[in-house]
Motif scaffolding. Structure first.
Motif, PDB file in Angstrom:
ATOM      1  N   MET A 130     -14.112   8.614 -10.173  1.00 12.88           N
ATOM      2  CA  MET A 130     -13.448   7.888 -10.391  1.00 12.88           C
ATOM      3  C   MET A 130     -12.137   8.204  -9.957  1.00 12.88           C
ATOM      4  O   MET A 130     -11.531   6.268 -10.156  1.00 12.88           O
ATOM      5  CB  MET A 130     -13.905   8.432 -11.996  1.00 12.88           C
ATOM      6  N   LYS A 131     -11.419   8.161  -9.666  1.00 10.99           N
ATOM      7  CA  LYS A 131     -10.113   7.924  -9.163  1.00 10.99           C
ATOM      8  C   LYS A 131      -9.946   7.158  -8.344  1.00 10.99           C
ATOM      9  O   LYS A 131      -8.774   7.028  -8.122  1.00 10.99           O
ATOM     10  CB  LYS A 131      -9.658   9.513  -8.494  1.00 10.99           C
ATOM     11  N   GLU A 132     -10.988   7.285  -6.578  1.00  8.54           N
ATOM     12  CA  GLU A 132     -10.965   6.009  -5.916  1.00  8.54           C
ATOM     13  C   GLU A 132     -10.649   4.940  -6.787  1.00  8.54           C
ATOM     14  O   GLU A 132     -10.632   3.877  -6.967  1.00  8.54           O
ATOM     15  CB  GLU A 132     -11.963   6.000  -5.015  1.00  8.54           C
ATOM     16  N   GLU A 133     -11.704   4.301  -7.628  1.00 16.06           N
ATOM     17  CA  GLU A 133     -12.056   3.046  -8.318  1.00 16.06           C
ATOM     18  C   GLU A 133     -10.845   2.859  -8.966  1.00 16.06           C
ATOM     19  O   GLU A 133     -10.560   1.624  -9.541  1.00 16.06           O
ATOM     20  CB  GLU A 133     -13.457   3.313  -9.158  1.00 16.06           C
TER      21      GLU A 133
ATOM     22  N   CYS B 270       0.446  -1.184   0.382  1.00 15.39           N
ATOM     23  CA  CYS B 270      -0.237  -0.054   0.166  1.00 15.39           C
ATOM     24  C   CYS B 270       0.902   1.023  -0.018  1.00 15.39           C
ATOM     25  O   CYS B 270       0.920   1.551  -1.147  1.00 15.39           O
ATOM     26  CB  CYS B 270      -0.838  -0.170   1.924  1.00 15.39           C
ATOM     27  N   LYS B 271       1.967   0.953   0.827  1.00 12.68           N
ATOM     28  CA  LYS B 271       3.423   2.207   1.131  1.00 12.68           C
ATOM     29  C   LYS B 271       3.003   2.597  -0.603  1.00 12.68           C
ATOM     30  O   LYS B 271       3.493   3.672  -0.813  1.00 12.68           O
ATOM     31  CB  LYS B 271       3.699   2.536   2.065  1.00 12.68           C
ATOM     32  N   ALA B 272       3.803   1.645  -1.525  1.00 12.41           N
ATOM     33  CA  ALA B 272       4.645   1.474  -3.001  1.00 12.41           C
ATOM     34  C   ALA B 272       3.236   1.710  -3.695  1.00 12.41           C
ATOM     35  O   ALA B 272       3.555   2.978  -4.243  1.00 12.41           O
ATOM     36  CB  ALA B 272       5.010   0.855  -3.441  1.00 12.41           C
ATOM     37  N   PHE B 273       2.263   1.798  -3.350  1.00  9.46           N
ATOM     38  CA  PHE B 273       1.211   2.118  -4.294  1.00  9.46           C
ATOM     39  C   PHE B 273       0.851   3.893  -4.027  1.00  9.46           C
ATOM     40  O   PHE B 273       0.986   4.320  -5.466  1.00  9.46           O
ATOM     41  CB  PHE B 273      -0.139   1.482  -4.137  1.00  9.46           C
ATOM     42  N   ILE B 274       0.435   4.062  -2.593  1.00  7.75           N
ATOM     43  CA  ILE B 274       1.147   5.355  -2.968  1.00  7.75           C
ATOM     44  C   ILE B 274       1.313   6.453  -2.867  1.00  7.75           C
ATOM     45  O   ILE B 274       1.770   7.457  -4.338  1.00  7.75           O
ATOM     46  CB  ILE B 274       0.070   5.567  -1.263  1.00  7.75           C
TER      47      ILE B 274
ATOM     48  N   GLY C 118      -4.818  17.045  -4.426  1.00  8.47           N
ATOM     49  CA  GLY C 118      -5.571  17.919  -5.124  1.00  8.47           C
ATOM     50  C   GLY C 118      -6.920  18.253  -5.532  1.00  8.47           C
ATOM     51  O   GLY C 118      -7.845  18.700  -6.038  1.00  8.47           O
ATOM     52  N   TYR C 119      -7.134  16.185  -5.624  1.00  7.78           N
ATOM     53  CA  TYR C 119      -8.873  15.866  -5.974  1.00  7.78           C
ATOM     54  C   TYR C 119      -9.649  16.725  -4.660  1.00  7.78           C
ATOM     55  O   TYR C 119      -9.424  16.968  -3.416  1.00  7.78           O
ATOM     56  CB  TYR C 119      -8.967  15.133  -6.384  1.00  7.78           C
ATOM     57  N   LYS C 120     -10.696  17.682  -4.838  1.00  7.67           N
ATOM     58  CA  LYS C 120     -12.034  18.382  -4.629  1.00  7.67           C
ATOM     59  C   LYS C 120     -12.996  16.959  -4.303  1.00  7.67           C
ATOM     60  O   LYS C 120     -13.286  16.495  -5.081  1.00  7.67           O
ATOM     61  CB  LYS C 120     -12.151  18.967  -4.438  1.00  7.67           C
ATOM     62  N   ASP C 121     -13.910  17.075  -3.408  1.00 11.87           N
ATOM     63  CA  ASP C 121     -15.145  15.960  -2.976  1.00 11.87           C
ATOM     64  C   ASP C 121     -16.554  16.801  -2.891  1.00 11.87           C
ATOM     65  O   ASP C 121     -17.364  16.831  -2.521  1.00 11.87           O
ATOM     66  CB  ASP C 121     -15.176  15.165  -2.948  1.00 11.87           C
TER      67      ASP C 121
ATOM     68  N   ALA D  35      -5.264  10.080   0.096  1.00 10.05           N
ATOM     69  CA  ALA D  35      -4.375  10.394  -0.520  1.00 10.05           C
ATOM     70  C   ALA D  35      -4.668  11.428  -2.075  1.00 10.05           C
ATOM     71  O   ALA D  35      -3.619  12.563  -2.389  1.00 10.05           O
ATOM     72  CB  ALA D  35      -3.694   8.895  -1.500  1.00 10.05           C
ATOM     73  N   LEU D  36      -5.777  10.653  -2.627  1.00 14.51           N
ATOM     74  CA  LEU D  36      -6.231  11.795  -4.135  1.00 14.51           C
ATOM     75  C   LEU D  36      -5.976  13.464  -2.927  1.00 14.51           C
ATOM     76  O   LEU D  36      -6.257  14.504  -3.444  1.00 14.51           O
ATOM     77  CB  LEU D  36      -7.159  11.201  -4.015  1.00 14.51           C
TER      78      LEU D  36
END
Length: 159
Positions: free
Chosen positions: A134-137, A25-29, A120-123, A115-116
């Motif tokens: 979409m980015k989460e998926e 998970c760390k590597a993916f982030i 810079g991603y907002k919601d 992380a998103l």
């Protein structure tokens, strides 16, 4: 110890939870931050209870309701990201049940959501929330749905 894995830390304020496959998970982030061209100094993920996160929500955000995650970007403008992300394990469990998802999938959705935000991603608006989802998926698909040996061979995010 690999210093690159020290950039992201996991802390536990709940006794009945341990996060497995932390290094993956760390590597993916870290890959996500590189892909988003967002310099990363450090992130501390703090896994806590509903009550603990509610108190943070009340004190720091003046909100009196439960939430699954609160992210604090502690970086100075222009500096690499330094942050704390608080995640309520109680809320993740409840959300997983209500959305008919596995606990692991919902946990990772929330981890990537934080992380998103830091990338810079907002919601807050409907349009921003749709892009965030979409980015989460995309993150979940790339992280969870790719066979483990393929992820290790590629060593990068497949976007």
């Amino acid at each position: 110890m690999d210093k690159s894995t020290d950039i992201i830390q996991f802390h536990y304020l709940v006794n009945d939870f341990r996060f497995t496959r932390r290094l993956n998970c760390k590597a993916f982030i870290q890959q996500l931050f590189r892909k988003e061209k967002q310099p990363l100094e450090s992130i501390s993920y703090i896994f806590c209870s509903d009550e603990y996160l509610l108190e943070i929500n009340r004190i720091h955000l003046k909100h009196d309701y439960y939430t699954d995650i609160i992210s604090f970007d502690l970086s100075a403008p222009g500096d690499p990201t330094t942050a704390e992300i608080y995640i309520s394990i109680d809320r993740v469990k409840e959300n997983a049940q209500s959305h008919k998802e596995s606990f692991q999938r919902e946990l990772h959705r929330v981890i990537f959501h934080g992380a998103l935000h830091l990338c810079g991603y907002k919601d807050k608006s409907a349009k921003d929330a749709a892009l965030m989802r979409m980015k989460e998926e995309e993150c979940l698909r790339d992280y969870m749905d790719v066979p483990r040996e393929t992820k290790q061979q590629e060593g990068r995010c497949k976007r």
